[in-house]
Enzyme design. Structure first.
Site, PDB file in Angstrom:
ATOM      1  N   TYR A   4       0.859  -1.259  -0.069  1.00 26.78           N
ATOM      2  CA  TYR A   4      -0.022   0.028  -0.180  1.00 26.78           C
ATOM      3  C   TYR A   4       0.773   1.307   0.137  1.00 26.78           C
ATOM      4  O   TYR A   4       1.618   1.720   0.912  1.00 26.78           O
ATOM      5  CB  TYR A   4      -0.801   0.258   1.235  1.00 26.78           C
TER       6      TYR A   4
ATOM      7  N   SER B 218     -12.982  -4.371   2.477  1.00 28.65           N
ATOM      8  CA  SER B 218     -14.104  -3.654   1.747  1.00 28.65           C
ATOM      9  C   SER B 218     -15.500  -3.909   2.121  1.00 28.65           C
ATOM     10  O   SER B 218     -16.180  -4.305   1.216  1.00 28.65           O
ATOM     11  CB  SER B 218     -13.824  -3.816   0.209  1.00 28.65           C
ATOM     12  N   PRO B 219     -15.806  -3.882   3.246  1.00 25.20           N
ATOM     13  CA  PRO B 219     -17.225  -4.139   3.624  1.00 25.20           C
ATOM     14  C   PRO B 219     -18.291  -3.122   3.051  1.00 25.20           C
ATOM     15  O   PRO B 219     -19.541  -3.449   3.288  1.00 25.20           O
ATOM     16  CB  PRO B 219     -17.306  -4.175   5.196  1.00 25.20           C
TER      17      PRO B 219
HETATM   18  N1  LIG Z   1      -6.724  -8.259   1.409  1.00 25.33           N
HETATM   19  C1  LIG Z   1      -6.767  -7.681   0.261  1.00 25.33           C
HETATM   20  O1  LIG Z   1      -6.535  -7.991  -0.910  1.00 25.33           O
HETATM   21  C2  LIG Z   1      -7.484  -6.287   0.640  1.00 25.33           C
HETATM   22  C3  LIG Z   1      -7.946  -5.640  -0.529  1.00 25.33           C
HETATM   23  C4  LIG Z   1      -8.677  -4.393  -0.221  1.00 25.33           C
HETATM   24  C5  LIG Z   1      -8.868  -3.782   1.020  1.00 25.33           C
HETATM   25  N2  LIG Z   1      -8.110  -4.584   1.990  1.00 25.33           N
HETATM   26  C6  LIG Z   1      -8.136  -3.883   3.270  1.00 25.33           C
HETATM   27  O2  LIG Z   1      -9.428  -3.789   3.734  1.00 25.33           O
HETATM   28  C7  LIG Z   1      -9.541  -2.474   4.176  1.00 25.33           C
HETATM   29  C8  LIG Z   1     -10.922  -1.890   4.017  1.00 25.33           C
HETATM   30  O3  LIG Z   1     -11.320  -1.659   2.511  1.00 25.33           O
HETATM   31  P1  LIG Z   1     -11.618  -0.558   1.713  1.00 25.33           P
HETATM   32  O4  LIG Z   1     -10.734   0.445   2.099  1.00 25.33           O
HETATM   33  O5  LIG Z   1     -11.141  -1.202   0.272  1.00 25.33           O
HETATM   34  O6  LIG Z   1     -13.001  -0.331   1.214  1.00 25.33           O
HETATM   35  P2  LIG Z   1     -14.095  -0.062   2.316  1.00 25.33           P
HETATM   36  O7  LIG Z   1     -13.919  -0.308   3.555  1.00 25.33           O
HETATM   37  O8  LIG Z   1     -15.362  -1.012   1.575  1.00 25.33           O
HETATM   38  O9  LIG Z   1     -14.594   1.380   1.931  1.00 25.33           O
HETATM   39  C9  LIG Z   1     -13.633   2.195   2.126  1.00 25.33           C
HETATM   40  C10 LIG Z   1     -14.213   3.638   1.480  1.00 25.33           C
HETATM   41  O10 LIG Z   1     -15.242   4.048   1.910  1.00 25.33           O
HETATM   42  C11 LIG Z   1     -15.241   5.204   2.321  1.00 25.33           C
HETATM   43  N3  LIG Z   1     -16.022   5.486   3.644  1.00 25.33           N
HETATM   44  C12 LIG Z   1     -15.643   4.581   4.820  1.00 25.33           C
HETATM   45  N4  LIG Z   1     -16.654   4.897   5.655  1.00 25.33           N
HETATM   46  C13 LIG Z   1     -17.578   5.634   5.290  1.00 25.33           C
HETATM   47  C14 LIG Z   1     -18.730   6.188   5.709  1.00 25.33           C
HETATM   48  N5  LIG Z   1     -19.152   6.261   7.038  1.00 25.33           N
HETATM   49  N6  LIG Z   1     -19.336   7.117   5.008  1.00 25.33           N
HETATM   50  C15 LIG Z   1     -19.041   7.359   3.493  1.00 25.33           C
HETATM   51  N7  LIG Z   1     -17.896   6.938   3.132  1.00 25.33           N
HETATM   52  C16 LIG Z   1     -17.139   6.258   3.980  1.00 25.33           C
HETATM   53  C17 LIG Z   1     -13.778   5.700   2.638  1.00 25.33           C
HETATM   54  O11 LIG Z   1     -13.783   7.099   2.399  1.00 25.33           O
HETATM   55  P3  LIG Z   1     -12.362   8.022   2.930  1.00 25.33           P
HETATM   56  O12 LIG Z   1     -11.533   7.415   2.109  1.00 25.33           O
HETATM   57  O13 LIG Z   1     -12.898   9.079   2.286  1.00 25.33           O
HETATM   58  O14 LIG Z   1     -12.285   7.700   4.205  1.00 25.33           O
HETATM   59  C18 LIG Z   1     -13.186   4.839   1.498  1.00 25.33           C
HETATM   60  O15 LIG Z   1     -13.261   5.613   0.134  1.00 25.33           O
HETATM   61  C19 LIG Z   1      -8.525  -1.778   3.325  1.00 25.33           C
HETATM   62  O16 LIG Z   1      -8.336  -0.391   3.938  1.00 25.33           O
HETATM   63  C20 LIG Z   1      -7.251  -2.692   3.496  1.00 25.33           C
HETATM   64  O17 LIG Z   1      -6.433  -2.556   4.695  1.00 25.33           O
HETATM   65  C21 LIG Z   1      -7.476  -5.621   1.767  1.00 25.33           C
END
Ligand SMILES: NC(=O)c1ccc[n+]([C@@H]2O[C@H](COP(=O)([O-])OP(=O)(O)OC[C@H]3O[C@@H](n4cnc5c(N)ncnc54)[C@H](OP(=O)(O)O)[C@@H]3O)[C@@H](O)[C@H]2O)c1
Length: 323
Positions: free
Chosen positions: A57, A200-201
């Site tokens: 990352y 990515s929940p």
């Molecule tokens: N193992 C893997 O291959 C893999 C792949 C992807 C992700 N991950 C991990 O999983 C974590 C979470 O997944 P993700 O970040 O991809 O997706 P996510 O949690 O589904 O969504 C993140 C996005 O949602 C926005 N958000 C969060 N809370 C919100 C709310 N209450 N209201 C409005 N918008 C909101 C965030 O905005 P802001 O950016 O403006 O804060 C960001 O753009 C990552 O940070 C990473 O550590 C792992």
């Protein structure tokens, strides 16, 4: 804060984690390190211990950022990081000698003595999983790592890996939008006592209802390259979001809280990602959302057969899943 045990390990973790990926540039729009560090500190103050990062990352930026945030606060965190992708996601490597170097690089950037949970980010099809897990197990023996995990692995790989060393966590994409692991992978994970960590929940923010137009994504936003957010798919998928929004309104919660609560009701430990304190607090509020059996039936009917339009990754990245 509600806590739970991480798989069969001795680690106790918060029932919700914080994903740090979006705190690095080129992922979900503009970033600000000071704001991100404040958000990590707020998470720890709220009792959110599981902090999820990866070496790839921001090509090291994300781990270094967490390293700064951890200064003087190491004991309040369960640090989870990952190896396997080389710089800029060019290759996936699971060779033991690569892992030895990767872990030391991560420890240096994180500025800590040990990693609580070390994941293989993606399975290397050219290295038998036994070799990779054997090397990860050596890191546990050496005291550099406390527990090990896999991400997006197949049933066969999970079983073979677990035979070599207990796997404490399986991380996969999981949300009301991404339910493809329910049939085969989740039953095995539950049977083996592995914690299912849902990444990515919020379906990368789409489920929150904050994104209503493809133009909301900046030029360097990786969602531009994901089929679900492209062309006709984007508009069709908004219909699913509006159903979640309606239900959230009726229950007097936010769509994010409803979506996160659903993953918890399905046994997962979600790690919603955000760089903002406001969203963090909102998301942690999901732990207080009570879902009745009727609510679960209704949520289940929103996307029962994983009918979201478009794959969650482009073809090149789809081929690296479930190996
Ligand atoms: N193992 C893997 O291959 C893999 C792949 C992807 C992700 N991950 C991990 O999983 C974590 C979470 O997944 P993700 O970040 O991809 O997706 P996510 O949690 O589904 O969504 C993140 C996005 O949602 C926005 N958000 C969060 N809370 C919100 C709310 N209450 N209201 C409005 N918008 C909101 C965030 O905005 P802001 O950016 O403006 O804060 C960001 O753009 C990552 O940070 C990473 O550590 C792992």
């Amino acid at each position: 804060m509600k806590v739970r045990r991480l798989g069969n390990s001795e680690l106790e973790v918060s029932s919700i984690g914080l994903g740090l990926m979006g705190m690095s540039p080129g992922i979900y729009g503009q970033t600000n390190d000071e704001e991100s560090i404040r958000t990590i500190h707020s998470a720890m103050e709220l009792g959110v211990t599981l902090l999820d990062t990866a070496d790839v990352y921001g090509n090291g930026h994300n781990e270094s950022l967490l390293g700064k945030a951890l200064q003087g606060k190491r004991d309040k965190a369960i640090v989870a990081t990952k190896f396997a992708y080389t710089t800029n996601y060019e290759k996936i490597v699971g060779h033991p000698d690569y892992i030895q170097k990767a872990v030391d690089d991560s420890l240096r950037r994180l500025n800590i003595d040990y990693i609580d949970l070390y994941y293989q980010h993606r399975v290397d099809p050219n290295v038998p999983i036994e070799e990779t897990i054997g090397a990860m197990s050596d890191l546990v023996t050496a005291g550099k790592v406390r527990a090990i995990g896999l991400s997006e692995a197949s049933v066969d790989t999970i079983k073979r890996a677990h035979n070599i060393h207990p796997i404490s966590a399986l991380q996969t994409e999981y949300s009301l939008w991404s339910r493809d692991i329910e049939e085969e992978i989740l039953p095995v994970v539950r049977y083996l006592g592995i914690t299912h960590v849902a990444y990515s929940p919020l379906s990368r923010g789409f489920i929150t209802g904050e994104i209503s137009n493809f133009k909301d994504f900046g030029d360097d936003d990786l969602r531009r390259f994901m089929p679900r957010f492209q062309g006709e798919n984007f508009q069709k998928n908004l219909d699913i979001v509006s159903e979640i929004q309606n239900m959230a309104k009726e229950k007097n919660v936010t769509p994010s809280q409803l979506a996160i609560a659903w993953t918890i009701a399905n046994g997962a430990l979600p790690i919603p990602g955000t760089k903002r304190q406001k969203y963090l607090e909102e998301n942690v509020g999901a732990l207080e959302v009570e879902l009745t059996p009727q609510d679960l039936v209704r949520l289940d009917s929103i996307n029962p057969k994983n009918t979201v339009y478009g794959n969650r990754y482009d073809d090149n990245n789809m081929k690296d899943l479930s190996l």
